[in-house]
Design a protein around this motif. Sequence first.
Motif, PDB file in Angstrom:
ATOM      1  N   LYS A  12      38.807  27.810  34.996  1.00 27.23           N
ATOM      2  CA  LYS A  12      39.618  27.364  36.138  1.00 27.23           C
ATOM      3  C   LYS A  12      38.745  26.725  37.227  1.00 27.23           C
ATOM      4  N   TYR A  52      52.274  25.951  33.711  1.00 22.72           N
ATOM      5  CA  TYR A  52      52.645  27.307  34.140  1.00 22.72           C
ATOM      6  C   TYR A  52      54.154  27.456  34.339  1.00 22.72           C
ATOM      7  N   HIS A  55      55.983  30.662  34.759  1.00 18.80           N
ATOM      8  CA  HIS A  55      55.881  31.423  36.014  1.00 18.80           C
ATOM      9  C   HIS A  55      56.679  30.792  37.163  1.00 18.80           C
ATOM     10  N   PHE A  60      53.997  33.543  43.509  1.00 21.17           N
ATOM     11  CA  PHE A  60      52.678  32.908  43.555  1.00 21.17           C
ATOM     12  C   PHE A  60      52.641  31.534  42.875  1.00 21.17           C
ATOM     13  N   LEU A  64      49.488  29.105  42.969  1.00 19.96           N
ATOM     14  CA  LEU A  64      48.757  29.014  41.697  1.00 19.96           C
ATOM     15  C   LEU A  64      48.609  27.563  41.250  1.00 19.96           C
ATOM     16  N   ARG A  89      41.305  37.316  25.272  1.00 18.47           N
ATOM     17  CA  ARG A  89      41.847  38.030  26.438  1.00 18.47           C
ATOM     18  C   ARG A  89      40.988  39.259  26.779  1.00 18.47           C
ATOM     19  N   THR A  95      43.817  40.486  34.566  1.00 15.87           N
ATOM     20  CA  THR A  95      44.208  39.413  35.495  1.00 15.87           C
ATOM     21  C   THR A  95      43.614  39.647  36.881  1.00 15.87           C
ATOM     22  N   ARG A 106      36.070  37.937  33.950  1.00 18.83           N
ATOM     23  CA  ARG A 106      36.719  38.050  35.258  1.00 18.83           C
ATOM     24  C   ARG A 106      35.988  39.046  36.165  1.00 18.83           C
ATOM     25  N   ILE A 113      42.823  37.904  42.389  1.00 18.66           N
ATOM     26  CA  ILE A 113      43.855  37.891  41.347  1.00 18.66           C
ATOM     27  C   ILE A 113      44.298  36.470  41.007  1.00 18.66           C
ATOM     28  N   GLU A 114      44.232  35.547  41.962  1.00 14.98           N
ATOM     29  CA  GLU A 114      44.623  34.161  41.668  1.00 14.98           C
ATOM     30  C   GLU A 114      43.428  33.341  41.176  1.00 14.98           C
ATOM     31  N   HIS A 119      41.588  31.277  31.983  1.00 14.47           N
ATOM     32  CA  HIS A 119      42.939  31.460  31.419  1.00 14.47           C
ATOM     33  C   HIS A 119      42.824  31.709  29.919  1.00 14.47           C
ATOM     34  N   GLY A 120      43.767  32.458  29.372  1.00 19.24           N
ATOM     35  CA  GLY A 120      43.875  32.598  27.917  1.00 19.24           C
ATOM     36  C   GLY A 120      45.317  32.775  27.507  1.00 19.24           C
TER      37      GLY A 120
END
Length: 142
Positions: A12, A52, A55, A60, A64, A89, A95, A106, A113-114, A119-120
């Motif tokens: 990201k 996305y 979502h 968010f 995001l 993952r 996350t 991570r 959190i954002e 990403h996976g």
Amino acid sequence: MKTLQRTLAIIKPDAVHKRASGQIVSLILENGFNIIGVKMLHLTQQQAEGFYAVHAGKPFFGSLTTFMSSGPCVVLALEKEENAIAAWRKLMGATNPANAEEGTIRKRFAEGIERNAVHGSDADDTARWELSYFFAGYELAK
Ligand code: ADP
Ligand code: MG
């Protein structure tokens, strides 16, 4: 016979900005994934919203998709025997980096959190859809 599974990974914009892409690619390779496609993209807000879409409606979503279009990201198609989706993952971690295990990407690179570095895909059908969002069949190495 072992079957190969594919998944879609994204480094990201937060991780690209802090020059962590090389270290993350090294972790991907050291953990036994083959990289069968890779591209650097600076997504538009609309492209991030499309990716996305699942979502849309979450509180968010706007933030995001603004973040995901704030700078370049690295999109990778990964392949591994049997369990690429779950294995990627697991290597990513939770996350929310506050809940991520030691040794995960991570835990090491996420800011929150954002802005959580990677990403996976989360399942077989979403992996197929996400791979096709960014790669045409001929762009994936055999
Ligand atoms: P994951 O990326 O681990 O599959 P989700 O699919 O639930 O997580 O969420 C997609 C992305 O949206 C997350 O990686 C993160 O960047 C962002 N996100 C998730 N939950 C939140 C939240 N509560 N607040 C802000 N951003 C969030
Ligand atoms: Mg998800």
